[in-house]
Design a protein around this motif. Structure first.
Motif, PDB file in Angstrom:
ATOM      1  N   ASP A 269       0.822  -1.217   0.000  1.00 43.97           N
ATOM      2  CA  ASP A 269       0.000   0.000   0.000  1.00 43.97           C
ATOM      3  C   ASP A 269       0.854   1.264   0.000  1.00 43.97           C
ATOM      4  OD1 ASP A 269      -2.184  -1.627   0.041  1.00 43.97           O
ATOM      5  OD2 ASP A 269      -2.883  -1.050   2.043  1.00 43.97           O
ATOM      6  N   GLN A 270       2.045   1.190   0.576  1.00 43.93           N
ATOM      7  CA  GLN A 270       2.917   2.365   0.634  1.00 43.93           C
ATOM      8  C   GLN A 270       3.326   2.835  -0.757  1.00 43.93           C
ATOM      9  OE1 GLN A 270       7.014   1.505   2.068  1.00 43.93           O
ATOM     10  NE2 GLN A 270       6.402  -0.656   2.078  1.00 43.93           N
ATOM     11  N   TYR A 271       3.294   1.931  -1.735  1.00 46.31           N
ATOM     12  CA  TYR A 271       3.646   2.278  -3.108  1.00 46.31           C
ATOM     13  C   TYR A 271       2.407   2.475  -3.989  1.00 46.31           C
ATOM     14  CZ  TYR A 271       8.146   0.414  -1.571  1.00 46.31           C
ATOM     15  OH  TYR A 271       9.309   0.174  -0.879  1.00 46.31           O
ATOM     16  N   ARG A 272       1.342   1.735  -3.696  1.00 46.44           N
ATOM     17  CA  ARG A 272       0.166   1.761  -4.560  1.00 46.44           C
ATOM     18  C   ARG A 272      -0.934   2.695  -4.060  1.00 46.44           C
ATOM     19  NH1 ARG A 272      -0.530  -4.311  -7.186  1.00 46.44           N
ATOM     20  NH2 ARG A 272       1.525  -4.314  -8.165  1.00 46.44           N
ATOM     21  N   ASN A 273      -0.894   3.064  -2.775  1.00 53.54           N
ATOM     22  CA  ASN A 273      -1.795   4.080  -2.229  1.00 53.54           C
ATOM     23  C   ASN A 273      -3.246   3.877  -2.664  1.00 53.54           C
ATOM     24  OD1 ASN A 273       0.511   5.796  -1.144  1.00 53.54           O
ATOM     25  ND2 ASN A 273       1.004   5.802  -3.332  1.00 53.54           N
ATOM     26  N   PRO A 274      -3.823   2.719  -2.369  1.00 56.26           N
ATOM     27  CA  PRO A 274      -5.141   2.399  -2.926  1.00 56.26           C
ATOM     28  C   PRO A 274      -6.272   3.311  -2.461  1.00 56.26           C
ATOM     29  CG  PRO A 274      -4.511   0.784  -1.267  1.00 56.26           C
ATOM     30  CD  PRO A 274      -3.293   1.615  -1.547  1.00 56.26           C
ATOM     31  N   VAL A 275      -6.247   3.718  -1.209  1.00 55.32           N
ATOM     32  CA  VAL A 275      -7.337   4.571  -0.714  1.00 55.32           C
ATOM     33  C   VAL A 275      -7.344   5.908  -1.446  1.00 55.32           C
ATOM     34  CG1 VAL A 275      -8.237   5.806   1.302  1.00 55.32           C
ATOM     35  CG2 VAL A 275      -7.420   3.452   1.541  1.00 55.32           C
ATOM     36  N   GLN A 276      -6.200   6.560  -1.509  1.00 55.62           N
ATOM     37  CA  GLN A 276      -6.101   7.853  -2.185  1.00 55.62           C
ATOM     38  C   GLN A 276      -6.370   7.717  -3.680  1.00 55.62           C
ATOM     39  OE1 GLN A 276      -3.900   6.403  -0.124  1.00 55.62           O
ATOM     40  NE2 GLN A 276      -2.652   7.914   0.969  1.00 55.62           N
ATOM     41  N   THR A 277      -5.881   6.623  -4.275  1.00 56.35           N
ATOM     42  CA  THR A 277      -6.051   6.413  -5.710  1.00 56.35           C
ATOM     43  C   THR A 277      -7.513   6.207  -6.069  1.00 56.35           C
ATOM     44  OG1 THR A 277      -3.821   5.486  -5.911  1.00 56.35           O
ATOM     45  CG2 THR A 277      -5.381   4.969  -7.664  1.00 56.35           C
ATOM     46  N   LEU A 278      -8.203   5.340  -5.342  1.00 55.32           N
ATOM     47  CA  LEU A 278      -9.617   5.086  -5.631  1.00 55.32           C
ATOM     48  C   LEU A 278     -10.471   6.315  -5.353  1.00 55.32           C
ATOM     49  CD1 LEU A 278      -9.963   1.431  -4.296  1.00 55.32           C
ATOM     50  CD2 LEU A 278      -9.775   2.188  -6.680  1.00 55.32           C
ATOM     51  N   ALA A 279     -10.123   7.073  -4.320  1.00 52.74           N
ATOM     52  CA  ALA A 279     -10.852   8.317  -4.048  1.00 52.74           C
ATOM     53  C   ALA A 279     -10.663   9.307  -5.197  1.00 52.74           C
ATOM     54  CB  ALA A 279     -10.375   8.934  -2.737  1.00 52.74           C
ATOM     55  N   PHE A 280      -9.452   9.416  -5.709  1.00 50.97           N
ATOM     56  CA  PHE A 280      -9.166  10.311  -6.829  1.00 50.97           C
ATOM     57  C   PHE A 280      -9.979   9.920  -8.058  1.00 50.97           C
ATOM     58  CE2 PHE A 280      -6.410  11.374 -10.527  1.00 50.97           C
ATOM     59  CZ  PHE A 280      -6.450  12.758 -10.412  1.00 50.97           C
ATOM     60  N   PHE A 281     -10.185   8.617  -8.249  1.00 50.31           N
ATOM     61  CA  PHE A 281     -10.956   8.135  -9.395  1.00 50.31           C
ATOM     62  C   PHE A 281     -12.462   8.091  -9.120  1.00 50.31           C
ATOM     63  CE2 PHE A 281      -6.972   5.585 -10.754  1.00 50.31           C
ATOM     64  CZ  PHE A 281      -6.506   6.653 -11.500  1.00 50.31           C
ATOM     65  N   GLU A 282     -12.887   8.617  -7.973  1.00 55.32           N
ATOM     66  CA  GLU A 282     -14.304   8.782  -7.625  1.00 55.32           C
ATOM     67  C   GLU A 282     -15.030   7.457  -7.407  1.00 55.32           C
ATOM     68  OE1 GLU A 282     -16.257  11.521 -10.317  1.00 55.32           O
ATOM     69  OE2 GLU A 282     -14.504  12.847 -10.374  1.00 55.32           O
ATOM     70  N   VAL A 283     -14.316   6.433  -6.965  1.00 55.31           N
ATOM     71  CA  VAL A 283     -14.936   5.151  -6.650  1.00 55.31           C
ATOM     72  C   VAL A 283     -15.619   5.247  -5.292  1.00 55.31           C
ATOM     73  CG1 VAL A 283     -14.526   2.703  -6.210  1.00 55.31           C
ATOM     74  CG2 VAL A 283     -13.248   3.882  -8.010  1.00 55.31           C
ATOM     75  N   THR A 284     -16.867   4.831  -5.220  1.00 52.87           N
ATOM     76  CA  THR A 284     -17.632   4.814  -3.973  1.00 52.87           C
ATOM     77  C   THR A 284     -18.229   3.418  -3.783  1.00 52.87           C
ATOM     78  OG1 THR A 284     -19.857   5.343  -4.791  1.00 52.87           O
ATOM     79  CG2 THR A 284     -18.293   7.194  -4.552  1.00 52.87           C
TER      80      THR A 284
END
Length: 274
Positions: A45-60
């Motif tokens: 997660d430290q490299y892929r940052n899934p929470v921030q990435t999915l939020a940026f892509f507007e996934v809910t």
């Protein structure tokens, strides 16, 4: 008996879901923390940052999401719990009728993963491969289409023309106003005129140009997944770096210190006006 089985399966899913979140960020974090995820995947997660990435892509939690080429299911472990109750998750994996042994092995492993836990019971498997005519989802149904570190593979199979055709498949699946989220190993702009096609890296401007040719509009870019330590100049391309470490023990500490690759994170929009 079939009705009882469905009730039991649904109950298992609901028990496995995160508790009700107060915000979308909370929901994404709870999915990222879900017990179905392996510790090995969480460590990345430290490299892929899934929470921030999915939020940026507007996934809910209510989104209809298509993930292209989910591989071993790294993001599946997050998206399946996130979308299980109120959303929809299409995993566009390799075609079942492919003659490629590699495709067959990877698809079989992914199906085995889906069968291993009821949290995956609502994942809908569809097919995708460059040049494949199968629908990745019903036309105009998706809120978000996601692709993670795939462009370099596809480009080698079809060049500019093939990439535009692929982006058009994504465009077709999205609702008007839907988002295409792209994460890819980023080639430094000054290297774009050199021999880069086998490096595993991809030019950011070329990504934008090809997506725009398919009808998308670049709405935003983010440095969420940037790594300034990575200069994209390695003996075995991007695979020199973690997690692959293709050189083995040779200069291992050096490449571990760099970490995973520098990555572009681009958000495209399918225009509302058709």
């Amino acid at each position: 008996m079939k009705t009882l089985s469905k009730v039991i399966t649904l109950s298992a899913i609901l028990l496995a879901l995160p508790v009700l979140a107060d915000s979308n960020t909370d929901a994404l974090q709870q999915a990222a923390d879900h017990h179905v995820r392996s510790e090995q995947n969480k460590n990345r997660d430290q490299y892929r940052n899934p929470v921030q990435t999915l939020a940026f892509f507007e996934v809910t939690p209510k989104s209809t999401v298509v993930e292209i080429s989910p591989g071993g299911g790294w993001y599946t472990e997050i998206l399946a719990p996130l979308l299980a109750a109120h959303g929809k998750y299409y995993a566009a994996h390799f075609p079942a009728d492919s003659s490629s042994d590699y495709y067959k092995r990877n698809l079989a492993a992914f199906k085995e993963k889906l069968a291993a836990n009821p949290i995956y019971s609502r994942v809908e498997l569809t097919a995708f491969a460059p040049g494949n005519s199968s629908d990745i989802a019903p036309a105009g149904s998706a809120d978000v289409v996601l692709t993670f570190r795939n462009l370099h593979n596809w480009y080698g199979q079809g060049g500019d023309e093939g990439m535009v055709a692929i982006f058009k498949d994504f465009y077709k699946a999205l609702k008007p106003g839907g988002v295409l989220g792209v994460v890819e190993h980023r080639l430094p702009a000054e290297k774009a005129n050199g021999e880069w096609t086998r490096s595993g890296y991809f030019p950011q401007q070329l990504t934008i140009t090809l997506a725009e040719q398919a009808g998308f509009v670049l709405e935003d870019s983010s440095e969420i997944n940037a790594n300034p330590k990575d200069n994209a100049d390695h003996p075995k391309g991007v695979w020199t770096l973690p997690p692959v470490m293709r050189l083995g023990e040779e200069d291992k500490a050096k490449y571990q210190a760099i970490g995973e690759s520098d990555r572009m994170t681009l958000k495209f929009r399918k225009p509302v006006a058709q």
